[in-house]
Motif scaffolding. Structure first.
Motif, PDB file in Angstrom:
ATOM      1  N   ALA A  59       0.849  -1.313   0.022  1.00 16.27           N
ATOM      2  CA  ALA A  59      -0.083   0.054  -0.048  1.00 16.27           C
ATOM      3  C   ALA A  59       0.817   1.125   0.038  1.00 16.27           C
ATOM      4  O   ALA A  59       0.411   2.206  -0.722  1.00 16.27           O
ATOM      5  CB  ALA A  59      -0.865  -0.038   1.315  1.00 16.27           C
ATOM      6  N   ILE A  60       1.979   1.184   0.688  1.00 13.85           N
ATOM      7  CA  ILE A  60       2.775   2.364   0.838  1.00 13.85           C
ATOM      8  C   ILE A  60       3.505   2.688  -0.441  1.00 13.85           C
ATOM      9  O   ILE A  60       3.643   3.781  -0.988  1.00 13.85           O
ATOM     10  CB  ILE A  60       3.999   2.195   2.077  1.00 13.85           C
ATOM     11  N   ILE A  90       2.505   1.571  -3.570  1.00 17.28           N
ATOM     12  CA  ILE A  90       1.427   1.940  -4.590  1.00 17.28           C
ATOM     13  C   ILE A  90       1.131   3.535  -4.650  1.00 17.28           C
ATOM     14  O   ILE A  90       1.128   4.273  -5.251  1.00 17.28           O
ATOM     15  CB  ILE A  90       0.225   1.162  -4.290  1.00 17.28           C
ATOM     16  N   GLY A  91       0.905   3.841  -3.075  1.00 18.81           N
ATOM     17  CA  GLY A  91       0.908   5.461  -2.825  1.00 18.81           C
ATOM     18  C   GLY A  91       1.789   6.238  -3.253  1.00 18.81           C
ATOM     19  O   GLY A  91       1.569   7.372  -3.937  1.00 18.81           O
ATOM     20  N   ALA A  92       3.120   5.849  -3.144  1.00 17.63           N
ATOM     21  CA  ALA A  92       4.381   6.392  -3.640  1.00 17.63           C
ATOM     22  C   ALA A  92       4.244   6.563  -5.020  1.00 17.63           C
ATOM     23  O   ALA A  92       4.585   7.416  -5.710  1.00 17.63           O
ATOM     24  CB  ALA A  92       5.423   5.663  -2.800  1.00 17.63           C
ATOM     25  N   VAL A 151       1.662   6.378  -7.115  1.00 16.09           N
ATOM     26  CA  VAL A 151       0.558   7.440  -7.527  1.00 16.09           C
ATOM     27  C   VAL A 151       1.016   8.858  -7.284  1.00 16.09           C
ATOM     28  O   VAL A 151       0.940   9.812  -8.184  1.00 16.09           O
ATOM     29  CB  VAL A 151      -0.608   7.228  -6.823  1.00 16.09           C
ATOM     30  N   LEU A 152       1.525   9.134  -6.068  1.00 20.04           N
ATOM     31  CA  LEU A 152       2.223  10.563  -5.925  1.00 20.04           C
ATOM     32  C   LEU A 152       3.296  10.845  -6.813  1.00 20.04           C
ATOM     33  O   LEU A 152       3.314  12.009  -7.117  1.00 20.04           O
ATOM     34  CB  LEU A 152       2.685  10.565  -4.288  1.00 20.04           C
TER      35      LEU A 152
END
Length: 111
Positions: A75-76, A78-80, A82-83
């Protein structure tokens, strides 16, 4: 199983021919003199997104939210990704940065 020199050369020749054929086939089927068919243009627009979606599903298929580390590194990462992509708009850098972050998390923080 040990192969003879002739068998090895035959295998190399077949692989080289297959590689050459797959590289040349689009140019043979769709020469510059003809207009590219609409379905090929459609596939060119939709397949990259489908391939990325397939890769995401494949990468997350063994993640269990019920067992440690509960999918937190994924999750971390994937978030990175996207950001990074929203900020820099660079696919290669986003995927590379997310991969490096994921590997660091798995090896150092959640290993």
């Amino acid at each position: 199983m040990i192969q003879t020199v002739q068998q090895s050369l035959l295998i190399i020749a077949v692989i080289a021919f297959g590689t050459l054929l797959t590289r040349a086939l689009p140019f043979i089927l769709f020469p510059d003199s003809n207009k590219t068919p609409a379905y090929i243009l459609y596939l060119g627009k939709t397949l990259p997104f489908a391939a990325i979606g397939l890769l995401i599903v494949y990468c997350l298929k063994n993640v269990s939210p019920l067992a440690a580390p509960y999918g937190i590194p994924e999750a971390i990462a994937i978030g990175a990704i996207v950001l990074l992509h929203l900020k820099l708009n660079n696919t290669l850098l986003s995927i590379g940065g997310g991969t490096v972050l994921y590997m660091l998390l798995v090896q150092l923080a959640f290993g």
